[in-house]
Scaffold this active site. Structure first.
Site, mmCIF file in Angstrom:
data_model
loop_
_atom_site.group_PDB
_atom_site.id
_atom_site.type_symbol
_atom_site.label_atom_id
_atom_site.label_comp_id
_atom_site.label_asym_id
_atom_site.label_seq_id
_atom_site.Cartn_x
_atom_site.Cartn_y
_atom_site.Cartn_z
ATOM 1 N N SER A 129 0.810 -1.344 -0.003
ATOM 2 C CA SER A 129 -0.031 -0.157 -0.003
ATOM 3 C C SER A 129 0.850 1.309 0.154
ATOM 4 C CB SER A 129 -0.873 -0.043 1.049
ATOM 5 O OG SER A 129 -1.629 1.346 1.172
ATOM 6 N N LYS A 183 -4.351 -6.917 3.830
ATOM 7 C CA LYS A 183 -4.511 -5.887 2.910
ATOM 8 C C LYS A 183 -5.811 -5.582 2.506
ATOM 9 C CE LYS A 183 -2.879 -2.632 -0.318
ATOM 10 N NZ LYS A 183 -3.874 -2.639 -1.022
ATOM 11 N N HIS A 186 -7.370 -3.519 5.244
ATOM 12 C CA HIS A 186 -6.811 -2.146 5.131
ATOM 13 C C HIS A 186 -7.606 -1.317 3.960
ATOM 14 C CE1 HIS A 186 -4.179 0.731 2.631
ATOM 15 N NE2 HIS A 186 -3.504 0.790 3.745
ATOM 16 N N ASN A 187 -7.759 -1.835 2.881
ATOM 17 C CA ASN A 187 -8.420 -1.180 1.935
ATOM 18 C C ASN A 187 -10.085 -1.031 2.409
ATOM 19 O OD1 ASN A 187 -6.160 -1.408 0.508
ATOM 20 N ND2 ASN A 187 -7.131 -2.227 -1.532
ATOM 21 N N GLU A 190 -9.894 2.125 4.583
ATOM 22 C CA GLU A 190 -9.717 3.139 3.306
ATOM 23 C C GLU A 190 -10.927 3.761 2.824
ATOM 24 O OE1 GLU A 190 -8.013 3.179 -0.942
ATOM 25 O OE2 GLU A 190 -6.544 2.504 0.291
#
Length: 482
Positions: A129, A183, A186-187, A190
């Site tokens: 990222s 990940k 994480h997204n 986000e």
């Protein structure tokens, strides 16, 4: 010829920047691309004067790599990854390592790790990222898969990753597809962070009447405090940008958002695991609603409302919006880490949440000051069930609660949608409620479907059925989990 320390396949902008990053740190890099002309363009352009070497085919590519070989794939997620693995594997040997650095679905990484292990090749699925800038100067890297690969790639990955207080934003995540799962979450976070910021912007612009310059100043001021983050920083910069005629560029951008699917994957996983992820779910659906631009324009003409203009102290309201944004952001991360906890239990991963927070402190899109507080919470209590139970975050939410409620109330009064902010407040209220109305829900299910229920005065797990109509009998259909 001196062999390369690592090979990289895929010379789009992320791949190029990672190759240059590794070269900057003293590693010899060999590159390959399916369209070979791009190799020449890269070597004659951005990589001119570096020690990066190129290959014209996979056989040559594998031959110039130091053994055991390490290959980083930076290609489009999906079938393209599988095709490259199948083409590359015949040129590799037992003990070699393949790393997929794209945005692959974690289940695909799980499958690839198992399949390649049977061939003696160690597979790693790693989230990366930070976008183009991060790839070039230091991204957040989240590797997981076959642990036998970690000693081979650790030095390189930690060297090129972002650093915070001297610590690399790269740690081994765990087995199987855990790296890509982290990940993915994480997204999802986000998505939530961006939606919350957009809701604050919407309320202050259309509700409180602030212009772009004033909003840019507000976000810049917020960056100096607990909301300090990359996304807050770029929001201020975006609001200051002017179009060719001097008007705010942001006002010329169409309000129809796109998405690549990782937020949706996160919500689907939460549903499969029965873990509430309400804020990120609202963020995903808000993008879907924004995409219905033509329908929304028609609906505004047919059923649009004209709420009364705001009257009162705007500055005090801005402070309340700040508190609402901070509180909802805490809930978003609490839900995200709770989801990772559930996934780890489901898949047998040993995730260290403190390390995840460390990896997200720098380089990545959601990097922010309060990830230090999250890391501290999990360092103190590695098996913490939910961040809302940590003393620091409990106090923070309590302090922000009044402003949070007033902000949601203002949005309702003015007809300005705050789906993520409001859903976070509902989750907060629900999570700390010792009693919810699911007792009535269970009675309803038993009434129409004989699904049974538990009683508060009997041990958990003991099921009961009532013949509510007098004609249903004593037969039940059995219980169903959420």
């Amino acid at each position: 010829m001196e062999r390369a320390d690592i090979g990289l396949i895929g010379l789009a902008v992320m791949g190029q920047n990672l190759a240059l990053n590794m070269n900057d740190h003293g590693y010899r890099v060999a590159v390959f691309n399916r369209t070979v002309a791009r190799v020449d363009e890269f070597l004659e352009g951005a990589a001119r004067g570096t020690a990066i070497t190129g290959a014209r085919n996979l056989e040559e590519f594998a031959s110039i790599l130091q053994r055991p070989r390490a290959v980083l794939l930076m290609v489009r997620a999906g079938d393209v990854v599988d095709r490259f693995i199948e083409s590359l594997a015949p040129h590799l040997e037992e003990g070699d390592v393949i790393v997929d650095g794209g945005n692959s679905l974690y289940a695909d990484s799980e499958r690839r790790a198992q399949a390649l292990a049977r061939r003696g090749i160690a597979f790693v699925g790693t989230g990366i990222s930070g976008g183009e800038e991060g790839a070039r100067s230091g991204p957040s890297i989240m590797p997981g898969g076959n642990p036998a690969a970690w000693p081979r790639i650790r030095e390189i990955f930690q060297a090129i990753s972002a650093k915070v207080d001297g610590e690399p934003c790269c740690r081994w995540v765990g087995d199987g597809g855990s790296g890509h799962y982290v990940k993915m979450v994480h997204n999802g976070i986000e998505y939530g962070d961006m939606q919350l910021i957009c809701e604050a912007y919407h309320l202050m612009r259309d509700g409180l009447g602030y212009g772009a310059d004033a909003l840019a100043d507000i976000f810049a001021r917020w960056k100096q405090g607990v909301l300090d983050s990359y996304l807050i920083e770029i929001t201020s910069e975006i609001l200051r940008r002017r179009d060719d005629d001097g008007s705010p560029l942001v006002d010329r951008i169409l309000d129809a958002a796109g998405q690549k699917g990782t937020g949706k994957w996160t919500v689907i996983s939460a549903l499969e695991l029965g873990t509430p992820l309400t804020l990120i779910g609202e963020a995903v659906f808000s993008r879907c609603l924004s995409a219905l631009k033509d329908e929304r324009v028609h609906a505004a003409a047919v059923a649009g409302t004209s709420p009364p203009p705001f009257e009162g102290d705007r500055e005090s309201r801005v402070g309340q919006v700040h508190d609402a944004l901070y509180a909802a952001k805490i809930v978003s991360y609490a839900q995200g880490f709770a989801l990772m906890r559930a996934a780890a239990a489901e898949h047998g991963w040993e995730l260290r949440h403190a390390d995840v927070a460390l990896m997200w402190r720098g380089g990545c899109i959601i990097r922010s000051r309060f990830l230090d507080n999250i890391r501290d919470a999990f360092e103190k209590r590695p098996h913490l069930e939910n961040l809302l139970l940590d003393d620091f975050f409990a106090r923070s939410l309590s302090a922000a609660e009044q402003g949070w409620r007033e902000t949601v109330r203002l949005g309702v009064a003015l007809g300005i949608p705050l789906p993520a902010t409001a859903s976070a407040l509902s989750y907060y209220d629900g999570y700390r409620s010792a009693r919810l109305p699911a007792n009535l829900l269970q009675a309803q299910r038993d009434y129409f479907g004989a699904h049974t229920y538990e009683r508060v005065d009997r041990p958990r797990g003991e099921r009961f059925h009532t013949d509510w109509t007098g004609s249903g009998g004593k037969v039940s259909s059995g219980a169903y989990d959420a």
